[in-house]
Scaffold this active site. Structure first.
Site, mmCIF file in Angstrom:
data_model
loop_
_atom_site.group_PDB
_atom_site.id
_atom_site.type_symbol
_atom_site.label_atom_id
_atom_site.label_comp_id
_atom_site.label_asym_id
_atom_site.label_seq_id
_atom_site.Cartn_x
_atom_site.Cartn_y
_atom_site.Cartn_z
ATOM 1 N N CYS A 16 -8.178 26.023 61.456
ATOM 2 C CA CYS A 16 -8.687 24.972 60.797
ATOM 3 C C CYS A 16 -8.336 23.714 61.744
ATOM 4 O O CYS A 16 -8.940 22.981 62.231
ATOM 5 C CB CYS A 16 -8.646 24.476 59.394
ATOM 6 N N ASP A 435 29.002 6.375 75.498
ATOM 7 C CA ASP A 435 29.336 4.956 76.161
ATOM 8 C C ASP A 435 30.510 4.525 75.226
ATOM 9 O O ASP A 435 30.806 4.700 73.933
ATOM 10 C CB ASP A 435 28.121 3.906 75.491
ATOM 11 N N ASP A 637 24.696 2.372 72.100
ATOM 12 C CA ASP A 637 24.184 1.210 70.986
ATOM 13 C C ASP A 637 23.787 -0.060 71.586
ATOM 14 O O ASP A 637 23.101 -0.979 70.634
ATOM 15 C CB ASP A 637 25.354 0.955 70.099
#
Length: 753
Positions: A16, A435, A637
């Protein structure tokens, strides 16, 4: 392009879902469509200039299903009362039909015992053996309790398609129609030396068992969305607003940006905002996964749905409704749950031809049995068994149910996973690039050393600090903020500057009091032909201690340098060690010079340092690592990390960072704790293992079950699978897959010594 999410109804199996996907993709203007059978949702990307939502919904309706849009502004009400009532009605309807079918089927089976076993049990009334009575008892089971199977099969037939309902309808109809002839013409069967046996019990019990399977499946699937319901349940229902110096309780929906809200000890914070009065500690564990309460004071941000612990405070609302952190978390989890993992492609391909192949195999089974054995009854039993035991549902549920539970579990642990592909890829990571600033360190640098060149231009230290801080005030860089804070702590008055310019990755420059002031890296100073041989011992000492050194030049001559330190996050070293023990290469990326970068790396245990990498070079650096044949994750960030996060195979953003970095990432660590990376990888491993178990079970079930139902064991053991047993096996195959997926709810991060 525009994206929308549709809530789907009427799906019975993975076929379906494939039909709906094909129907939506056939609409001109639709660019992409992903239908998630487990979540009962479709994610559609379309061009609003070529089509609209109504046309897409009409296409779903034409395919025999229904679709309703989930509006973004109602994201916190996506599991609203109307939807819950609809789900409850569906489960109640299934329960009622199953109960009726179970009672009637029991009577039919009792009446069929003499035919099935040849035994006559005195306790069973003789009238139950009457085939006319069994016909009367079976008819409501098929055409009321099992009406949806026949209705859906009819819709699929009109579309020239086939689904699991087609198999059920064909199998039970074959048993029912065959039984009608010995019921109506028993004498003809006797004249032909055939036993006038009926198989009403097969049709009735098969429908009953499949109804039971659907009922259990619906209940189990409802538990896969438990994480979403928990998140939505975290939201406060009311807020205490300060109006005309009076505290007034209002519904959460009435809070507006700028409202001042009072929060008392033990209360939930209703929306996101910034503290303006008072101090307290707040339990943010339900959103960030951080177990320790966080101290808040004026100027600090607070998150809606977190719990105030000790003191009372007032805060100003900054984000409400769909813009709150909690609402965004809910939306990200829902997006992830509606996505498809690459591992599901095989199941999708199989599902596409599964039902037609089963129907063809069933016809072949009938032909072989009828021609070889010359036994119509055995041919019918084998054919019905093949039609009934085949189950595409298990294949369709294998991946999405695990993804739904896995992403929900991630949210509970403060890890937002944007898509199933990210969840799948995370456990394959080979290299993790961290980082430095804001990721390994806290991102709150502080000036620890301020060294001036003695006797140049007769400027004193305070005067020089005023020039530097006045220039840095115009920059958004964390190091600039550290310089300004240091100047303010020294009660230095800042002045206006002219011609300010920020040179990405190098520094800043401006004119102050007719003097040209340059503040930045040694490399940049040398590019400006400014002699940096002053203060060599101080520079080496600061870099050895892991401090970032920035140079201050006035009118083309070095006047001073500053040592800026950024404290490590408490769990950075522990996280690095854990990642290395998992066999991952950990790389530190920094714009600092190599000596400073290596000093920080030594503290956390990182061996490979990529230093003096400018912001515009970060993405290229990640690409070089990928060219080494490695699957690379980037953790950052800041705004300047966004390109690298997007370039990486898996981008992991620190949730305490910028919105741009979070938007570019695949996974977000809400709390900013690097141990979340370890948890995310472990969760990826657990989820993928669960998916593989589900797919293995689903494939093995069908590969083994269909030949057995066809009678492959009959020549050896003289045994043919009863269609009732086939129905029971099919009904519980999908339930077992969902139940196995629900085991992920017990996932707990493992400590790595």
């Amino acid at each position: 392009m525009q994206n929308t999410t549709l809530k789907l109804r009427g799906m019975g199996c993975a076929s379906c879902a494939k039909s709906i996907e094909d129907a939506i993709r056939s609409v001109p203007g639709v660019n992409q469509c992903i239908v998630n059978f487990g979540a009962e949702r479709a994610t559609v990307e379309y061009d609003p200039k070529k089509t609209d939502l109504q046309v897409i919904q009409d296409a779903v309706s034409a395919a025999g299903y229904s679709a309703s849009a989930l509006e973004p502004q109602n994201i916190m009400a996506s599991e609203d009362d109307a939807e819950n009532r609809a789900k409850s009605r569906e489960i109640r309807d299934l329960t009622r039909k199953f109960a009726v079918a179970a009672i009637l089927s029991t009577l039919i089976v009792l009446g069929s015992i003499p035919m099935m076993t040849g035994l006559h049990i005195p306790l069973i009334p003789a009238w139950l053996h009457n085939p006319w009575l069994q016909l009367v008892l079976t008819s409501p089971i098929l055409f009321w309790c099992g009406a949806s199977f026949y209705g859906n099969a009819g819709k699929a037939f009109k579309r020239h398609a086939a689904t699991m309902d087609t198999l059920v309808a064909l199998g039970t109809s074959a048993a029912y129609i065959y039984s009608l002839f010995p019921t109506i013409f028993p004498d003809w069967f006797t004249a032909q030396n055939l036993k006038p046996d009926v198989y009403y019990e097969a049709a009735a019990v098969i429908i009953t068992l499949i109804l039971l399977g659907r009922l259990l499946e619906h209940r189990a699937k409802s538990q896969t969305g438990e994480a979403i319901r928990k998140l939505i349940g975290l939201q406060a229902k009311t807020a205490r607003l300060i109006r005309r110096n009076q505290a007034v309780d209002v519904p959460i929906e009435e809070v507006e940006i700028g409202d001042v809200i009072l929060v008392r000890p033990g209360e939930k914070i209703p929306v996101d905002g910034k503290v303006i009065e008072g101090t307290s500690t707040i339990d943010e564990s339900m959103v960030t996964g951080e177990s320790l309460p966080v101290k808040k004071q004026p100027g600090d941000e607070v998150i809606g749905a977190t719990i105030n612990k000790t003191g009372s405070f007032k805060f100003k609302a900054t984000r409400v409704g769909k813009d709150t952190v909690l609402a965004q978390i809910v939306q990200l989890v829902q997006q992830a749950q509606a996505s498809k993992a690459p591992i599901q492609r095989l199941a999708d391909q199989v599902t596409g031809w599964f039902v037609p192949a089963v129907i063809a195999f069933a016809l072949l089974t009938f032909i072989i049995w009828f021609n070889v054995m010359g036994n119509l009854t055995l041919a019918l039993i084998a054919t019905v068994g093949v039609l009934i035991i085949a189950c595409p549902c298990a294949l369709g549920l294998a991946t999405p149910t695990s993804v739904m539970v896995g992403t929900g579990k991630g949210a509970e642990n403060g890890i937002l996973i944007k898509g199933a592909s990210s969840l799948e890829l995370a456990h394959k990571i080979q290299t993790i690039v961290l980082d430095k600033t804001g990721t390994i360190t806290q991102g709150k640098p502080t000036v620890t050393d301020f060294v001036t060149v003695k006797g140049t231009a007769n400027r004193n230290e305070i005067r020089l600090l005023q020039l530097a801080a006045s220039v840095e005030r115009n920059s958004e860089h964390p190091l600039a903020e550290a310089v300004v804070r240091y100047a303010q702590s020294q009660q230095v008055e800042l002045v206006e500057v002219r011609d300010f310019e920020a040179i990405a990755g190098n520094g800043v420059q401006a004119t102050v009091y007719h003097h040209k002031v340059y503040i930045g890296t040694q490399q940049w100073m040398e590019e400006l032909s400014i002699n940096t041989e002053a203060l060599p011992k101080d520079k080496e000492r600061l870099e050895y201690l892991g401090k970032t050194v920035i140079w201050i030049a006035v009118d083309g001559e070095i006047e001073a340098l500053m040592g800026i330190s950024d404290a490590l996050k408490p769990n950075s070293a522990q996280a690095v060690k854990a990642l290395q023990r998992m066999g991952l290469e950990v790389v530190m990326l920094t714009g600092d010079n190599r000596r400073t970068g290596e000093a920080i790396a030594r503290e956390v245990g990182i061996n490979r340092v990529l230093a003096e990498v400018r912001p515009d070079q970060k993405a290229a650096t990640v690409e070089r690592l990928q060219s080494e044949g490695k699957i690379v994750a980037m953790v950052g960030d800041g705004i300047n990390d966004a390109p690298a996060l997007a370039q990486a195979d898996v981008g992991i953003a620190i949730g305490t960072g910028t919105d741009v970095a979070i938007a570019a990432s695949d996974i977000t660590l809400i709390s900013g704790d690097l141990l979340g990376i370890v948890t995310a990888i472990q969760l990826s491993c657990a989820t993928m293992n669960n998916i593989r178990q589900n797919l293995f079970f689903a494939f093995i079930y069908n590969v083994a079950g269909i030949p057995i139902a066809a009678g492959i064991l009959f020549p050896i053991f003289g045994w043919l699978l009863n269609p009732i047993v086939a129905g029971a096996a099919m009904a519980f195959s999908s339930v077992s897959v969902v139940t196995n997926a629900l085991r992920l709810r017990n996932f707990q991060p493992k400590a790595i010594a």
